[in-house]
Design an enzyme around this catalytic site. Structure first.
Site, mmCIF file in Angstrom:
data_model
loop_
_atom_site.group_PDB
_atom_site.id
_atom_site.type_symbol
_atom_site.label_atom_id
_atom_site.label_comp_id
_atom_site.label_asym_id
_atom_site.label_seq_id
_atom_site.Cartn_x
_atom_site.Cartn_y
_atom_site.Cartn_z
ATOM 1 N N GLY A 12 36.799 42.735 24.831
ATOM 2 C CA GLY A 12 37.975 42.331 24.041
ATOM 3 C C GLY A 12 37.890 40.900 23.508
ATOM 4 N N LYS A 23 37.753 36.028 28.003
ATOM 5 C CA LYS A 23 38.699 35.798 29.110
ATOM 6 C C LYS A 23 38.144 36.240 30.454
ATOM 7 C CE LYS A 23 41.493 39.914 28.358
ATOM 8 N NZ LYS A 23 42.822 40.425 28.085
ATOM 9 N N THR A 80 40.265 50.230 23.681
ATOM 10 C CA THR A 80 39.643 50.555 24.972
ATOM 11 C C THR A 80 38.916 51.917 24.938
ATOM 12 O OG1 THR A 80 41.856 51.287 25.654
ATOM 13 C CG2 THR A 80 41.140 49.144 26.444
ATOM 14 N N ASP A 104 39.755 42.427 32.885
ATOM 15 C CA ASP A 104 40.842 41.437 32.992
ATOM 16 C C ASP A 104 41.846 41.813 34.089
ATOM 17 O OD1 ASP A 104 42.189 43.547 31.825
ATOM 18 O OD2 ASP A 104 43.130 42.359 30.238
ATOM 19 N N GLU A 156 51.811 53.362 25.334
ATOM 20 C CA GLU A 156 51.681 51.904 25.298
ATOM 21 C C GLU A 156 53.033 51.255 25.027
ATOM 22 O OE1 GLU A 156 48.866 50.085 26.177
ATOM 23 O OE2 GLU A 156 48.558 52.125 26.859
ATOM 24 N N ASN A 171 50.532 51.943 33.980
ATOM 25 C CA ASN A 171 49.101 52.190 34.051
ATOM 26 C C ASN A 171 48.381 50.890 34.403
ATOM 27 O OD1 ASN A 171 46.469 53.125 33.523
ATOM 28 N ND2 ASN A 171 46.625 52.556 31.347
ATOM 29 N N HIS A 331 39.702 7.094 55.099
ATOM 30 C CA HIS A 331 40.516 6.529 54.020
ATOM 31 C C HIS A 331 39.700 6.182 52.786
ATOM 32 C CE1 HIS A 331 42.835 5.560 57.679
ATOM 33 N NE2 HIS A 331 41.697 5.039 58.099
ATOM 34 N N ASN A 345 32.075 6.066 62.519
ATOM 35 C CA ASN A 345 33.366 5.773 61.895
ATOM 36 C C ASN A 345 33.107 5.108 60.565
ATOM 37 O OD1 ASN A 345 35.846 6.400 62.974
ATOM 38 N ND2 ASN A 345 35.488 5.032 64.713
HETATM 39 C C1 UD1 Z 1 45.699 48.085 28.690
HETATM 40 C C2 UD1 Z 1 46.150 49.558 28.670
HETATM 41 C C3 UD1 Z 1 47.560 49.659 29.248
HETATM 42 C C4 UD1 Z 1 47.560 49.089 30.665
HETATM 43 C C5 UD1 Z 1 47.017 47.658 30.695
HETATM 44 C C6 UD1 Z 1 46.797 47.205 32.125
HETATM 45 C C7 UD1 Z 1 45.058 50.662 26.743
HETATM 46 C C8 UD1 Z 1 45.227 51.181 25.368
HETATM 47 N N1 UD1 Z 1 46.125 50.068 27.296
HETATM 48 O O1 UD1 Z 1 46.511 47.347 27.801
HETATM 49 O O2 UD1 Z 1 47.971 51.009 29.284
HETATM 50 O O3 UD1 Z 1 48.869 49.116 31.199
HETATM 51 O O4 UD1 Z 1 45.734 47.575 30.021
HETATM 52 O O5 UD1 Z 1 46.427 45.848 32.195
HETATM 53 O O6 UD1 Z 1 43.990 50.808 27.316
HETATM 54 N N2 UD1 Z 1 38.603 45.822 25.653
HETATM 55 C C9 UD1 Z 1 37.358 46.102 25.110
HETATM 56 N N3 UD1 Z 1 37.280 46.457 23.789
HETATM 57 C C10 UD1 Z 1 38.380 46.579 22.990
HETATM 58 C C11 UD1 Z 1 39.649 46.309 23.556
HETATM 59 C C12 UD1 Z 1 39.727 45.939 24.892
HETATM 60 O O7 UD1 Z 1 36.339 46.016 25.802
HETATM 61 O O8 UD1 Z 1 38.211 46.916 21.801
HETATM 62 C C13 UD1 Z 1 38.688 45.396 27.070
HETATM 63 C C14 UD1 Z 1 39.264 43.992 27.229
HETATM 64 O O9 UD1 Z 1 38.222 43.031 27.334
HETATM 65 C C15 UD1 Z 1 40.077 44.073 28.522
HETATM 66 C C16 UD1 Z 1 40.401 45.562 28.664
HETATM 67 O O10 UD1 Z 1 39.571 46.266 27.763
HETATM 68 O O11 UD1 Z 1 39.307 43.658 29.637
HETATM 69 C C17 UD1 Z 1 41.879 45.872 28.378
HETATM 70 O O12 UD1 Z 1 42.184 45.508 27.057
HETATM 71 P P1 UD1 Z 1 43.551 44.793 26.654
HETATM 72 O O13 UD1 Z 1 43.538 44.562 25.194
HETATM 73 O O14 UD1 Z 1 43.787 43.629 27.544
HETATM 74 O O15 UD1 Z 1 44.582 45.980 26.986
HETATM 75 P P2 UD1 Z 1 46.141 45.844 27.303
HETATM 76 O O16 UD1 Z 1 46.874 45.623 26.042
HETATM 77 O O17 UD1 Z 1 46.336 44.871 28.409
HETATM 78 CA CA CA Z 2 44.979 43.416 29.476
#
Ligand code: UD1
Ligand code: CA
Length: 362
Positions: A12, A23, A80, A104, A156, A171, A331, A345
């Site tokens: 992400g 991150k 994702t 994350d 979502e 989730n 100290h 000491n």
């Molecule tokens: C996601 C979930 C949500 C859940 C939440 C928990 C989805 C659609 N939503 O939302 O249901 O409650 O996590 O924390 O999955 N990533 C990629 N490639 C991408 C997008 C994201 O590798 O194109 C990775 C990110 O680096 C991250 C993880 O997937 O580590 C989750 O992505 P993020 O965008 O943070 O999802 P949330 O909006 O938090």
């Molecule tokens: Ca997230």
């Protein structure tokens, strides 16, 4: 863990973090979020996996991959579901279970992961999800169930109706899938939302429509579910991790006078009956013997070894040094790259470094 491969999504953009680097590389008490996830999955005996990353975030240059793990690249950030699809090539011949985790979400414990996988294997579900309930679930996907309490889908936050937003079961973002079933479902995902993303969460609905079994386990500790999207989330993850680390030390017989102002990093060892006074920072790799007194206002940096019954007082910083047992540095001192003998000491205001050592010899 037999016939199970982990896939960690870590590609992400980290937009909400406002950072120049990914991150999942941000550290919590000396260890990156991604390393927390790695350590947990390896602790439960998963020794194979794929980390999804992007070429632009440079993770592959910064993380040394444990044996059995490899990278797969996602070049466009299309969600994702699209991220998991990047693992399909690497795993096309695999017919076991895939544990999918988000990079994350560093606080999910190994016990929870173990329970999730065990239930998945026992019940033969196509997908087993980790969920929890939250007082303030905003930002998380909500679990939509039918009247028999079976999981129908995940909606979502941004796409949820007013009614769905009131659902407090969320989730966590940890799933165990039958590889063959999830790969088929990924083919059927369609882009959604303002960013036209392929949601992994939609794969759950696809499987449930095909009348395949969707199972779930719920953790009572909603702190485990914390997904770190912003600096505020990171600060919260830090506080929660700090409390876990300090609680472990107290269980081992280490005295912590004021947990709220004491910071002990990962990979620190402290002997029984050592007491840590307030406002003390002890960084990764430090080794401390028994019956020591540390602080208040002490900072022990990597490479510091304190033998038994050492006393370190206020405004003392020590790095890459060994302090012999019974020695007192009470100290305003700075000690670097030194070896101090037993029962010495050291006066207030002393500075010992490679340079001062050289000068002393002359
Ligand atoms: C996601 C979930 C949500 C859940 C939440 C928990 C989805 C659609 N939503 O939302 O249901 O409650 O996590 O924390 O999955 N990533 C990629 N490639 C991408 C997008 C994201 O590798 O194109 C990775 C990110 O680096 C991250 C993880 O997937 O580590 C989750 O992505 P993020 O965008 O943070 O999802 P949330 O909006 O938090
Ligand atoms: Ca997230």
């Amino acid at each position: 863990m037999k016939n199970t491969i982990a896939v960690i999504l870590a590609a992400g953009k980290s937009t909400r973090m406002h950072s120049s680097f990914s991150k999942v590389l941000h550290k919590i008490y000396g260890k990156s979020m991604l390393e927390y996830v790695f350590d947990d999955i390896r602790a439960i005996g998963i020794n194979k996996g794929v980390v999804i990353t992007s070429r632009s975030n440079g993770i592959e240059k910064k993380i040394s991959m444990p044996k059995g793990f490899r990278f797969a690249f996602q070049d466009k950030m299309l969600g994702t579901g699209h991220a998991l699809k990047q693992a399909v090539k690497a795993l096309s011949r695999f017919s076991g279970d895939i544990l999918v985790l988000y990079g994350d979400t560093p606080l999910v414990t190994k016990d929870t992961l173990r329970k999730l996988i065990e239930k998945h294997k026992l019940n033969g579900a196509a997908c087993t999800l980790l969920t929890t309930t939250m007082k303030n679930p905003s930002g998380y996907g909500r679990i939509v169930r039918d009247e028999k309490k079976d999981v129908l889908r995940i909606v979502e936050d941004a796409d949820a109706s007013l009614y769905e937003r009131m659902i407090d079961e969320i989730n966590v973002g940890v799933y165990c899938f039958k590889a063959k079933e999830v790969f088929k479902a990924l083919e059927l995902l369609r882009p959604k939302g303002p960013k036209k993303e392929y949601y992994l969460t939609d794969a759950v609905e696809i499987l449930s429509r095909r009348k395949l079994k969707i199972d779930s386990i719920q953790t009572d500790d909603s702190d485990e579910a914390l997904g770190v999207n912003s600096r505020m989330d990171l600060a919260r993850a830090q506080t929660l991790t700090k409390n876990r680390i300090l609680t472990d030390f107290m269980h081992q017989g280490v005295g912590i006078i004021d947990p709220s102002t004491t910071h002990i990093y990962n990979d620190v060892k402290i002997g029984q009956d050592t007491i840590i006074y307030p406002f003390t920072v002890i960084e990764s790799g430090v080794r401390i013997g028994k019956h020591c007194k540390i602080g208040p206002f002490a900072r022990l940096r990597p490479g510091t070894v304190l033998e038994d019954a050492v006393e370190i007082g206020n405004y003392v910083e020590i790095v890459r040094s060994r302090i012999g047992s019974g020695t007192k540095v009470k100290h305003k001192c700075y000690i670097a790259d030194a070896r101090i003998k037993k029962n010495i000491n050291i006066d207030a205001g002393v500075i010992i470094t490679k340079e001062t050592n050289k000068n002393a010899k002359r």
